[in-house]
Design an enzyme around this catalytic site. Structure first.
Site, PDB file in Angstrom:
ATOM      1  N   ALA A 208       0.833  -1.235  -0.110  1.00 47.06           N
ATOM      2  CA  ALA A 208      -0.202  -0.091   0.017  1.00 47.06           C
ATOM      3  C   ALA A 208       0.633   1.405   0.154  1.00 47.06           C
ATOM      4  O   ALA A 208       0.394   2.007  -0.511  1.00 47.06           O
ATOM      5  CB  ALA A 208      -0.931   0.055   1.264  1.00 47.06           C
TER       6      ALA A 208
ATOM      7  N   VAL B 275     -16.955  -1.223  15.692  1.00 49.19           N
ATOM      8  CA  VAL B 275     -18.298  -1.344  16.476  1.00 49.19           C
ATOM      9  C   VAL B 275     -19.005  -2.550  16.558  1.00 49.19           C
ATOM     10  O   VAL B 275     -19.032  -3.273  15.716  1.00 49.19           O
ATOM     11  CB  VAL B 275     -19.260  -0.192  15.721  1.00 49.19           C
ATOM     12  CG1 VAL B 275     -20.768  -0.001  16.233  1.00 49.19           C
ATOM     13  CG2 VAL B 275     -18.609   1.112  15.724  1.00 49.19           C
TER      14      VAL B 275
ATOM     15  N   LYS C 146     -23.583  -7.434   0.347  1.00 52.85           N
ATOM     16  CA  LYS C 146     -24.285  -7.527  -0.846  1.00 52.85           C
ATOM     17  C   LYS C 146     -25.632  -7.057  -0.877  1.00 52.85           C
ATOM     18  O   LYS C 146     -26.097  -6.681  -1.778  1.00 52.85           O
ATOM     19  CB  LYS C 146     -24.028  -8.868  -1.468  1.00 52.85           C
ATOM     20  CG  LYS C 146     -24.470 -10.116  -0.286  1.00 52.85           C
ATOM     21  CD  LYS C 146     -23.454 -10.612   0.332  1.00 52.85           C
ATOM     22  CE  LYS C 146     -23.941 -11.474   1.655  1.00 52.85           C
ATOM     23  NZ  LYS C 146     -22.986 -12.142   2.060  1.00 52.85           N
TER      24      LYS C 146
ATOM     25  N   GLU D 117     -15.254  -5.349  -3.252  1.00 52.60           N
ATOM     26  CA  GLU D 117     -14.890  -6.687  -3.691  1.00 52.60           C
ATOM     27  C   GLU D 117     -15.416  -8.001  -2.865  1.00 52.60           C
ATOM     28  O   GLU D 117     -15.770  -8.964  -3.594  1.00 52.60           O
ATOM     29  CB  GLU D 117     -13.149  -6.682  -3.833  1.00 52.60           C
ATOM     30  CG  GLU D 117     -12.686  -8.089  -4.434  1.00 52.60           C
ATOM     31  CD  GLU D 117     -12.986  -8.198  -5.797  1.00 52.60           C
ATOM     32  OE1 GLU D 117     -12.386  -7.375  -6.764  1.00 52.60           O
ATOM     33  OE2 GLU D 117     -13.673  -9.069  -6.245  1.00 52.60           O
TER      34      GLU D 117
ATOM     35  N   GLY E  58     -16.837 -14.010  -1.865  1.00 54.42           N
ATOM     36  CA  GLY E  58     -15.834 -13.676  -0.990  1.00 54.42           C
ATOM     37  C   GLY E  58     -14.385 -13.518  -1.418  1.00 54.42           C
ATOM     38  O   GLY E  58     -14.398 -12.332  -1.738  1.00 54.42           O
TER      39      GLY E  58
ATOM     40  N   ILE F  33     -12.586 -14.311  -4.050  1.00 56.53           N
ATOM     41  CA  ILE F  33     -12.231 -14.326  -5.392  1.00 56.53           C
ATOM     42  C   ILE F  33     -12.500 -12.908  -5.953  1.00 56.53           C
ATOM     43  O   ILE F  33     -13.211 -12.133  -5.870  1.00 56.53           O
ATOM     44  CB  ILE F  33     -13.078 -15.183  -6.201  1.00 56.53           C
ATOM     45  CG1 ILE F  33     -13.418 -16.346  -5.455  1.00 56.53           C
ATOM     46  CG2 ILE F  33     -12.865 -15.145  -7.701  1.00 56.53           C
ATOM     47  CD1 ILE F  33     -14.462 -17.290  -6.299  1.00 56.53           C
TER      48      ILE F  33
ATOM     49  N   GLU G 166     -25.675 -17.298   5.976  1.00 55.94           N
ATOM     50  CA  GLU G 166     -26.058 -15.974   6.605  1.00 55.94           C
ATOM     51  C   GLU G 166     -26.728 -16.164   8.210  1.00 55.94           C
ATOM     52  O   GLU G 166     -27.219 -17.382   8.248  1.00 55.94           O
ATOM     53  CB  GLU G 166     -27.029 -15.469   5.740  1.00 55.94           C
ATOM     54  CG  GLU G 166     -26.540 -15.196   4.389  1.00 55.94           C
ATOM     55  CD  GLU G 166     -25.162 -13.989   4.413  1.00 55.94           C
ATOM     56  OE1 GLU G 166     -25.265 -13.070   4.808  1.00 55.94           O
ATOM     57  OE2 GLU G 166     -24.179 -14.573   3.937  1.00 55.94           O
TER      58      GLU G 166
ATOM     59  N   ASP H  53     -29.035 -14.590  -1.332  1.00 52.66           N
ATOM     60  CA  ASP H  53     -27.993 -14.300  -1.258  1.00 52.66           C
ATOM     61  C   ASP H  53     -27.064 -13.987  -2.840  1.00 52.66           C
ATOM     62  O   ASP H  53     -26.401 -13.064  -2.976  1.00 52.66           O
ATOM     63  CB  ASP H  53     -27.125 -14.900  -0.461  1.00 52.66           C
ATOM     64  CG  ASP H  53     -25.466 -14.801  -0.157  1.00 52.66           C
ATOM     65  OD1 ASP H  53     -25.034 -13.811   0.430  1.00 52.66           O
ATOM     66  OD2 ASP H  53     -24.815 -15.564  -0.802  1.00 52.66           O
TER      67      ASP H  53
ATOM     68  N   LYS I  45     -25.479 -10.968  -5.273  1.00 51.82           N
ATOM     69  CA  LYS I  45     -24.200 -10.967  -6.013  1.00 51.82           C
ATOM     70  C   LYS I  45     -24.382 -10.765  -7.388  1.00 51.82           C
ATOM     71  O   LYS I  45     -23.741 -10.183  -8.150  1.00 51.82           O
ATOM     72  CB  LYS I  45     -23.599 -12.125  -5.478  1.00 51.82           C
ATOM     73  CG  LYS I  45     -23.037 -12.246  -4.098  1.00 51.82           C
ATOM     74  CD  LYS I  45     -22.675 -13.601  -3.341  1.00 51.82           C
ATOM     75  CE  LYS I  45     -22.374 -13.661  -2.122  1.00 51.82           C
ATOM     76  NZ  LYS I  45     -22.313 -14.976  -1.412  1.00 51.82           N
TER      77      LYS I  45
END
Ligand code: HSE
Length: 420
Positions: free
Chosen positions: A31, A41, A100, A122, A127, A129, A183, A194, A198
């Site tokens: 970075a 939190v 998502k 991302e 997940g 990938i 989930e 889900d 995506k």
């Protein structure tokens, strides 16, 4: 130094904190700056999370903290995170989210609010990938012909166990929850919701389509039985829950459902919690992305990749378009899908019944491709299992209604789509 705050320090949040600390050297080298978690939190302050970061139960302690540069949203839900992400962006903070459901409903508003402030996601899809990056950046020279993916690790894990080990649905769902894949409300997984979230995210990047879950066909894996599994094996198919986006003329099909796919296809070989997404671009041809679709460290790996991109100044426009896309592509309604089908029904085991069934299908222009009859415990009733040639979804739905009204047909008719 870059300071991050995490909204929702559950499995993934704890992994983000842990990886930033344990892999700090390599992440800093990549970075160009040191990245630290300033605070997090949680809802329940008394629960031990095995990490040593400052915790609060008030999200505004992160969102309004002037020292925090990047807010990482890992809370789940839709409206509460929407309000907090909006506030964080309005406060000028970059945001990374793995949520998502939030994006399935609010991605276009958030893009508008974010403007030039980075909003990265991302980890929201497949997940660990890097498929969002592949579609947003790597494939940006291409018109996307289709996307087909195993996008829910829980369903893939369950189907793999049901098919390979004959495992019972309820036992294996419980196991997926214990492993931390599912989930908090697992109906999101097994009902296909889900995966639909995506798929909608990918469809925005591929086609600029602003669709909501209510606009597309979504079915899950709840009705799959060992009878279907045995049929699939006998006829050379695997069963997978797929998210499918397909350009057809000026339209785009978007759908999530349990699908029979040829055993020899690459995606059929993707087992367990693994996800895989195949994308066909008009110039590159077929590309495939494979990896873990759920789990703390894998998802955190994608979250941190976004953080690193933001710190480097690499992020680019949220949904991949710098100006409006005039593609003219429209979402096709579910009725207009054209595919092959598998049907399972229970019928009277007597002469003339098969002819009645095939002639009813014939009335809707549906032709049978392959067929199997199995006895049941009741010797007067047989199971009929068959696959059809291509037909329109609306015709199949009408045919199923007509079949279910026949005196010789008993109970529910099960249907699965086939993609070859
Ligand atoms: N419940 C999801 C899955 C987690 O099983 O794939 C990752 O989004």
């Amino acid at each position: 130094m870059v300071k991050i705050g995490i909204l929702g320090v559950g499995t993934v949040g704890a992994s983000v904190a842990k990886i930033l600390e344990e892999n700090g050297d390599i992440i800093e080298a990549r970075a160009g700056k040191k990245i630290i978690v300033k605070s997090g939190v949680v809802k329940n302050l008394s629960k031990d999370r095995g990490i040593s970061i400052v915790l609060s139960d008030n999200p505004l302690d992160v969102v309004d903290d002037p020292e925090i540069d990047i807010v990482v949203e890992l809370m789940g839900g839709v409206e509460e995170p929407y309000a907090l992400v909006k506030k964080a962006l309005e406060n000028g903070k970059a945001v990374v989210t793995a949520n998502k459901a939030l994006l399935a409903y609010h991605r276009y508003e958030l893009q508008e609010i974010a403007g030039d402030i980075p909003l990265m996601y991302e980890a929201s899809t497949a997940g660990g990938i890097p498929v969002i990056g592949a579609l947003r950046n790597g494939l940006s020279a291409n018109h996307i012909e289709s996307i087909q993916g195993i996008m829910n690790g829980t369903c893939n894990y369950m189907l793999t166990k049901m098919i390979n080990e004959g495992a019972q649905y309820d036992d294996i769902l419980k196991e997926s929850q214990e492993l931390g894949y599912a989930e908090s409300d697992p109906t999101f997984d097994v009902g296909g919701f889900d995966a639909s979230h995506k798929l909608l995210i990918l469809a925005s990047i591929a086609y600029g389509l602003d669709a909501k879950p209510e606009d597309i066909l979504i079915e899950g894996i709840e009705n799959i039985t060992q009878t279907d599994v045995a049929f699939a094996k006998e006829f050379g198919y695997e069963i997978k829950l797929l998210g499918i986006a397909k350009k057809v003329g000026e339209g785009v099909e978007l759908r999530v459902h349990a699908t029979m796919i040829p055993q020899e296809s690459m995606i059929a070989k993707v087992d367990g919690v693994m996800n895989a997404v195949t994308i066909i671009g008009d110039r590159v041809g077929e590309t495939m992305y494979y990896g873990p679709g759920a789990g703390g460290d894998a998802t955190a790996s994608a979250v941190i990749a976004d953080i690193v991109d933001i710190v480097r100044g690499n992020q680019g426009p949220m949904l991949g378009y710098k100006k409006g896309l005039e593609s003219g592509l429209k979402l096709l309604t579910p009725d207009n899908i054209v595919t092959q089908y598998y049907l399972r029904l229970q019928v009277d085991d007597k002469s003339g019944v098969l002819a009645t069934i095939t002639s009813t299908l014939g009335e809707f222009g549906i032709s049978i491709e392959a067929m199997l009859q199995k006895p049941t415990k009741n010797e007067e009733i047989a199971k009929l299992l068959f696959t059809t040639h291509h037909c329109k979804e609306s015709k199949m739905q009408d045919a199923m209604t007509a079949l279910s009204k026949l005196d010789v047909v008993h109970g529910e008719i099960a249907m699965m789509r086939i993609e070859k």
